[in-house]
Scaffold this active site. Structure first.
Site, short mmCIF file in Angstrom:
data_model
loop_
_atom_site.label_atom_id
_atom_site.label_comp_id
_atom_site.label_asym_id
_atom_site.label_seq_id
_atom_site.Cartn_x
_atom_site.Cartn_y
_atom_site.Cartn_z
CG HIS A 80 -0.08 0.14 2.52
ND1 HIS A 80 0.36 -0.95 3.22
CD2 HIS A 80 0.41 1.24 3.15
CE1 HIS A 80 1.08 -0.53 4.25
NE2 HIS A 80 1.13 0.79 4.24
CG LEU A 81 1.75 5.60 -1.67
CD1 LEU A 81 2.30 5.74 -3.09
CD2 LEU A 81 0.92 6.83 -1.33
CB SER A 82 1.01 5.56 4.27
OG SER A 82 1.14 4.28 4.81
CB SER B 242 9.58 9.97 1.20
OG SER B 242 9.93 8.91 0.33
CG HIS C 163 7.61 4.66 0.94
ND1 HIS C 163 7.43 5.72 1.78
CD2 HIS C 163 7.64 3.56 1.72
CE1 HIS C 163 7.36 5.28 3.04
NE2 HIS C 163 7.48 3.96 3.03
#
Length: 264
Positions: free
Chosen positions: A119-121, A205, A207
């Site tokens: 996942h991407l937070s 950032s 990610h």
């Protein structure tokens, strides 16, 4: 049984379930009437980094039971660990790439474990009282309703540690699509602020975490190792296709409950 995995590495499923039941059985009323929210206390700020979401890892603090990980904040009845993110559905080729990266990285840090879900937070992991979950989700739904699907490219290998340096992650950082992600975060932040919860990191950032280990081992993973991992990504035949991601939905996990918000 998608339960724990979606957001990383959390407790066993039965602990997840139990956490849910505790919250459920207390119900909204047990926490005091909803009208008392004007003087809401500010909640404790959990330690964590995107990709480091699940604090309800073990109901007891026996760290040997959960890979030596230390809880970011104490487990309390009626507190639900909550996280907003974009789910990434891994295809077979992505898992092949992951396998190449993890096996190479393990020559530097043998204790690395591959993530099982990706996942991407869009938020830190925050703590919600049980009776705040529904209004929180409703608020998110309203704010996110206008958003369209968009692409981003996540192809830069990067090493991360969580705030208290108890874990290290290898992730794929976003190199295109940053602006749309910031726009989403600003909406999610707006909801968090309404509930007196900590907002996302400044200059995040963005990610997708791929692997993690206990402790701060960034020194061993950066430099030579990182360069080799980037070379693997750059040379992988399917990379361009796999790492250009179209996000189709936002998800919120609260305790053992999941809520989905489709993008238009």
């Amino acid at each position: 049984a998608m339960s724990a995995g979606l957001v990383g590495y959390s407790s066993s499923e039965e602990e997840q379930e139990q956490e849910g039941e505790e919250g459920e059985s207390r119900g909204g009323g047990a926490q005091g009437p909803p009208g008392d929210s004007a003087g809401r206390p500010r909640l404790p700020v959990p330690a964590g980094l995107p990709g480091d979401p699940d604090p309800e890892e073990a109901v007891s603090d026996d760290s040997s039971r959960h890979g030596g990980r230390v809880r970011g904040f104490p487990h309390e009845r009626g507190n639900w660990a909550t996280h907003v993110y974009l789910p990434y559905i891994a295809q077979e080729e992505f898992l092949e790439l992951l396998e190449l990266l993890v096996s190479r990285a393990r020559t530097y840090v043998p204790s690395l474990a591959a993530m099982e879900e990706f996942h991407l937070s869009l938020s830190q992991c925050v703590v919600l009282r049980y009776h705040w979950i529904e209004p929180f989700v409703r608020c998110l739904r309203e704010r996110l309703a206008a958003f369209h699907r968009f692409f981003c490219v996540a192809d830069q290998v990067k090493v991360y540690t969580n705030q208290n340096k108890t874990r290290t992650f290898i992730g794929l950082e976003v190199s295109a699509g940053h602006f749309q992600l910031l726009e989403l975060v600003s909406e999610v932040d707006g909801v968090l602020e309404e509930f007196d919860l900590p907002t996302f990191y400044k200059d995040p950032s963005f990610h997708i975490s791929l692997a993690w280990c206990v402790g701060d081992l960034s020194g061993k993973l950066e430099g030579q190792c990182l360069q080799e991992l980037q070379d693997i990504v750059d040379g992988f035949e399917e990379s361009a296709f796999l790492l250009r991601i179209q996000w189709e939905q936002i998800r919120c996990k609260s305790g053992n409950k999941y809520f989905s918000f489709p993008l238009r």
